[in-house]
Design a protein around this motif. Structure first.
Motif, PDB file in Angstrom:
ATOM      1  N   LYS A 109       0.838  -1.200   0.000  1.00 49.96           N
ATOM      2  CA  LYS A 109       0.000   0.000   0.000  1.00 49.96           C
ATOM      3  C   LYS A 109       0.874   1.253   0.000  1.00 49.96           C
ATOM      4  CE  LYS A 109      -3.880  -2.274   0.599  1.00 49.96           C
ATOM      5  NZ  LYS A 109      -3.936  -3.318  -0.341  1.00 49.96           N
ATOM      6  N   GLU A 110       1.806   1.298   0.921  1.00 53.37           N
ATOM      7  CA  GLU A 110       2.723   2.437   1.025  1.00 53.37           C
ATOM      8  C   GLU A 110       4.137   1.914   1.037  1.00 53.37           C
ATOM      9  OE1 GLU A 110       2.107   4.661   4.529  1.00 53.37           O
ATOM     10  OE2 GLU A 110      -0.012   4.981   4.161  1.00 53.37           O
ATOM     11  N   ARG A 111       4.993   2.623   0.381  1.00 52.42           N
ATOM     12  CA  ARG A 111       6.397   2.256   0.462  1.00 52.42           C
ATOM     13  C   ARG A 111       6.979   2.861   1.730  1.00 52.42           C
ATOM     14  NH1 ARG A 111       9.640   3.282  -4.729  1.00 52.42           N
ATOM     15  NH2 ARG A 111      11.053   2.024  -3.512  1.00 52.42           N
ATOM     16  N   PRO A 112       7.600   2.062   2.544  1.00 54.18           N
ATOM     17  CA  PRO A 112       8.156   2.627   3.785  1.00 54.18           C
ATOM     18  C   PRO A 112       9.385   3.499   3.477  1.00 54.18           C
ATOM     19  CG  PRO A 112       8.727   0.312   3.572  1.00 54.18           C
ATOM     20  CD  PRO A 112       7.799   0.628   2.441  1.00 54.18           C
ATOM     21  N   LEU A 113       9.442   4.622   4.136  1.00 49.08           N
ATOM     22  CA  LEU A 113      10.594   5.513   3.991  1.00 49.08           C
ATOM     23  C   LEU A 113      11.553   5.236   5.139  1.00 49.08           C
ATOM     24  CD1 LEU A 113       8.720   8.810   3.111  1.00 49.08           C
ATOM     25  CD2 LEU A 113       9.919   7.271   1.571  1.00 49.08           C
ATOM     26  N   PRO A 114      12.791   4.879   4.820  1.00 51.59           N
ATOM     27  CA  PRO A 114      13.695   4.491   5.904  1.00 51.59           C
ATOM     28  C   PRO A 114      14.118   5.661   6.791  1.00 51.59           C
ATOM     29  CG  PRO A 114      14.825   4.445   3.801  1.00 51.59           C
ATOM     30  CD  PRO A 114      13.386   4.721   3.516  1.00 51.59           C
ATOM     31  N   ASN A 115      14.234   6.863   6.239  1.00 54.58           N
ATOM     32  CA  ASN A 115      14.707   8.011   7.026  1.00 54.58           C
ATOM     33  C   ASN A 115      13.594   9.036   7.188  1.00 54.58           C
ATOM     34  OD1 ASN A 115      17.256   6.878   7.159  1.00 54.58           O
ATOM     35  ND2 ASN A 115      17.874   7.816   5.230  1.00 54.58           N
ATOM     36  N   GLU A 116      12.444   8.560   7.468  1.00 56.05           N
ATOM     37  CA  GLU A 116      11.295   9.445   7.561  1.00 56.05           C
ATOM     38  C   GLU A 116      11.378  10.371   8.769  1.00 56.05           C
ATOM     39  OE1 GLU A 116       6.539   8.845   8.220  1.00 56.05           O
ATOM     40  OE2 GLU A 116       7.639   7.337   7.109  1.00 56.05           O
ATOM     41  N   GLN A 117      11.950   9.917   9.855  1.00 55.04           N
ATOM     42  CA  GLN A 117      11.981  10.708  11.092  1.00 55.04           C
ATOM     43  C   GLN A 117      13.188  11.637  11.180  1.00 55.04           C
ATOM     44  OE1 GLN A 117      11.935   7.514  13.833  1.00 55.04           O
ATOM     45  NE2 GLN A 117       9.763   7.082  13.533  1.00 55.04           N
TER      46      GLN A 117
END
Length: 136
Positions: A109-117
């Motif tokens: 559904k969504e691609r996870p972003l590794p450096n989102e935070q």
């Protein structure tokens, strides 16, 4: 295009199953060592030597030159395989293959972003321009 390929492949598989399950009988008529007639599923026609011998009405003369050969290729009788007929290694392989194959088509559904935070670092100077190092 994909539907046409699937239809062709399914037709070929159906013909393969049909050819492997039907028993084939090949009948040959040999006269003086030469093949005179070959027939599938039916009796091969003779060369006419038999009728010539009966026309001569001589019971003492044998016909050593003609002979009939036939052989049968038997098809499969049992097409239904059970899970218990397979070895343990084959069962493990089939289960892992099926699981990995079905996982190929699961969409995320969504691609996870590794450096989102974490925010990106602030660039004070452009180091590539300063060192004149460019990717070509």
């Amino acid at each position: 295009m994909k539907q046409v390929f699937n239809q062709i492949l399914s037709s070929l598989m159906a013909l393969l199953v049909l050819a492997s399950t039907v028993s084939w009988t090949v009948d040959k008529h040999l006269c003086m060592g030469r093949v005179m007639d070959i027939s599938l599923f039916l009796h091969a026609d003779d060369c006419g030597m038999e009728s010539a011998m009966t026309a001569m009405k001589d019971d003492n003369v044998q016909n050593p030159c003609c002979e009939d050969e036939s052989f049968t290729i038997t098809g499969q009788e049992n097409l239904k395989l059970s899970w218990n007929d397979l070895d343990w290694d084959h069962q493990v392989f089939l289960v892992t293959f099926a699981h990995s194959y079905t996982e190929l088509f699961v969409s995320l559904k969504e691609r996870p972003l590794p450096n989102e935070q974490y925010p990106p670092p602030k660039l004070v100077k452009d180091i590539q321009v300063l060192d004149q190092v460019f990717l070509i």
